[in-house]
Design a protein around this motif. Structure first.
Motif, short mmCIF file in Angstrom:
data_model
loop_
_atom_site.label_atom_id
_atom_site.label_comp_id
_atom_site.label_asym_id
_atom_site.label_seq_id
_atom_site.Cartn_x
_atom_site.Cartn_y
_atom_site.Cartn_z
N PRO A 165 40.76 49.63 40.11
CA PRO A 165 40.64 49.54 41.57
C PRO A 165 42.03 49.07 42.08
CG PRO A 165 39.53 47.58 40.90
CD PRO A 165 39.92 48.26 39.77
N SER A 166 41.98 49.32 43.60
CA SER A 166 43.29 48.97 44.26
C SER A 166 43.58 47.51 44.38
CB SER A 166 43.15 49.59 45.54
OG SER A 166 42.12 49.21 46.32
N GLY A 167 42.51 46.69 44.34
CA GLY A 167 42.60 45.18 44.48
C GLY A 167 43.14 44.49 43.15
N THR A 168 43.45 43.38 43.42
CA THR A 168 44.11 42.34 42.21
C THR A 168 42.95 41.98 41.40
OG1 THR A 168 44.26 40.50 43.74
CG2 THR A 168 46.17 41.92 43.63
N LEU A 169 41.81 41.75 42.02
CA LEU A 169 40.79 41.00 41.26
C LEU A 169 41.03 39.78 40.60
CD1 LEU A 169 39.02 44.29 39.65
CD2 LEU A 169 38.34 42.67 41.67
N ASP A 217 39.37 49.65 49.08
CA ASP A 217 39.38 51.19 49.44
C ASP A 217 38.18 51.72 49.50
OD1 ASP A 217 39.69 53.68 49.97
OD2 ASP A 217 41.93 53.86 49.19
N PRO A 218 37.41 51.95 50.72
CA PRO A 218 36.06 52.48 50.76
C PRO A 218 35.89 53.79 49.90
CG PRO A 218 36.56 51.58 52.85
CD PRO A 218 37.73 51.50 51.94
N ALA A 219 36.84 54.68 49.96
CA ALA A 219 36.55 55.75 49.14
C ALA A 219 36.91 55.82 47.66
CB ALA A 219 37.65 56.87 49.91
N ALA A 220 38.05 55.31 47.47
CA ALA A 220 38.69 55.24 46.06
C ALA A 220 37.98 54.47 45.30
CB ALA A 220 40.35 55.47 45.91
N VAL A 231 34.30 54.78 44.01
CA VAL A 231 34.15 55.79 42.86
C VAL A 231 34.56 55.05 41.74
CG1 VAL A 231 35.11 57.77 41.97
CG2 VAL A 231 34.97 57.86 44.27
N VAL A 232 35.52 54.06 41.69
CA VAL A 232 35.80 53.26 40.42
C VAL A 232 34.77 52.40 40.00
CG1 VAL A 232 37.26 51.53 39.57
CG2 VAL A 232 38.41 53.51 40.83
N TRP A 233 34.19 51.96 40.96
CA TRP A 233 33.07 50.93 40.93
C TRP A 233 31.66 51.52 40.10
CZ3 TRP A 233 32.18 46.42 39.43
CH2 TRP A 233 30.54 45.91 39.60
N THR A 234 31.32 52.64 41.26
CA THR A 234 30.32 53.40 40.43
C THR A 234 30.50 53.77 39.06
OG1 THR A 234 29.49 54.49 42.65
CG2 THR A 234 28.70 55.44 40.88
N GLU A 235 31.57 54.26 38.73
CA GLU A 235 31.85 54.88 37.34
C GLU A 235 31.70 53.68 36.28
OE1 GLU A 235 35.45 57.14 36.75
OE2 GLU A 235 34.79 58.61 38.27
#
Length: 366
Positions: free
Chosen positions: A288-292, A332-335, A338-342
């Motif tokens: 994802p785009s964040g740092t986590l 990022d609500p869009a990208a 998708v990453v989280w769902t996958e």
């Protein structure tokens, strides 16, 4: 405390307040050589940071879980004439380490400049009480010292948070301070000379490089210590567990008996998405785009404990942390969605003992 407020009533006491007993015990047993104006010797400062047990059985709790050598380098830097720059990605405990270093060395962590795009030069040098300035003209009485100036006068540590967010021309106000150990005040025809013990600890997020990157002249005045993300899952679990317990106590949240399992799960999710590969190394996952960061994992668990305590059955469960993890992952609500769902479908769904988490996370997406 002032105004009748006790330490127990404070939402977040300063390090020197919260760990006053440990600092006092270390000072009593400290036989090492103390640099000028230091409250503890360098070896005792490292013990304060990393934890240990004193001769009388007093337990010093670890404030930083990570490589000992990094803390030794940081402390040794402050014992010289070099300033210290703590560099790392968000959530690597830069501010936490800065605060505890200042508390252990100077007895105060409050000489702080918070860096922002709007930080003026006065925040680093000095300002003026304009009512007195207009009425009386330039004078020492009209001068408003900055935290850095106070640290110079008292031989203490000044802290500069998010140094690279400060405009470059304001950053350069540090050069004379760090190289000459003086702060000129031309309006009064005088200067402030630093007392022994003065130094600066700055922090910077290495993802912000290029925002207001440090000049080579300023960078030379710092010794840089890069704080890494936790090396192993066990190390990160230990950090999260310790910090969650401390935060929970300050927020009057109950200690939950089942928190360990969910902490391990949150840490696993964060580490896999952060690295782009599953824990067993068998599958790659999108990042994802964040740092986590570890700090975000602490926030997710603390929020989950609050959910369980106030709206659940008092046992920390997958449903209590699922929404918090989703909020941390999806910036990022869009990208990121998708990453989280996958990730849920390709990794979490296949783990038999994670079925409760899969259901809770899928439900939070609706």
């Amino acid at each position: 405390m002032t105004d009748g407020i006790t330490e127990e009533q404070l939402l977040r006491p300063h390090a020197e307040q919260l760990f006053a007993d440990e600092l006092a015990a270390l000072a009593r047993h400290d036989t090492g050589t103390r640099p000028s104006s230091w409250l503890l010797s360098p070896s005792a400062v490292v013990t304060y940071l990393l934890g240990g047990e004193l001769d009388d059985g007093t337990v010093i709790t670890p404030k930083y879980i990570g490589p000992r050598r990094l803390m030794e380098v940081a402390v040794a830097t402050l014992a010289t004439d070099r300033a210290l720059l703590l560099l790392g990605v968000p959530g690597t405990a830069k501010t936490w380490v800065s605060e505890h270093l200042s508390a252990a060395i100077s007895g105060t962590s409050t000489l702080l400049v918070q860096g922002t795009a709007g930080t003026p030069e006065e925040a680093i040098r000095y300002g003026w009480n304009y009512a007195r300035l207009i009425a009386e003209g330039p004078s020492t009485a009209a001068l408003v010292p900055s935290p850095v100036m106070i640290a110079m006068q008292q031989g203490k540590i000044a802290r500069l948070e998010e140094l690279t967010r400060i405009p470059s021309d304001v950053q350069d106000a540090l050069i004379t301070i760090l190289s000459e150990k003086t702060l000129p005040i031309p309006e009064l025809g005088m200067e402030v000379q630093a007392v022994k013990g003065f130094s600066v600890i700055a922090t910077a997020n290495d993802r912000d490089r290029g925002v207001n990157d440090l000049s080579s002249a300023l960078r030379r005045r710092f010794n840089t210590v890069v704080l890494p993300l936790p090396a192993t899952a066990d190390e990160e679990v230990a950090i999260v567990t310790q910090r969650v317990a401390a935060l929970g106590a300050s927020l009057d949240l109950p200690a939950l008996p089942s928190a360990a399992e969910e902490i391990r799960r949150v840490v696993t999710v964060f580490r896999e998405l952060r690295s782009g590969v599953t824990e067993d190394g068998r599958a790659k996952v999108k990042q994802p785009s964040g740092t986590l960061s570890t700090a975000e994992a602490i926030s997710v668990i603390t929020h989950g404990i609050a959910m369980s305590a106030h709206f659940g059955d008092g046992m920390l469960r997958a449903a209590d942390v699922a929404a918090g993890i989703q909020g941390a992952v999806i910036k990022d609500p869009a990208a990121d969605a998708v990453v989280w769902t996958e990730y849920l479908e390709s990794v979490v769904r296949e783990r038999q003992d994670w079925s409760d988490f899969y259901r809770a996370a899928r439900g939070a997406l609706r």
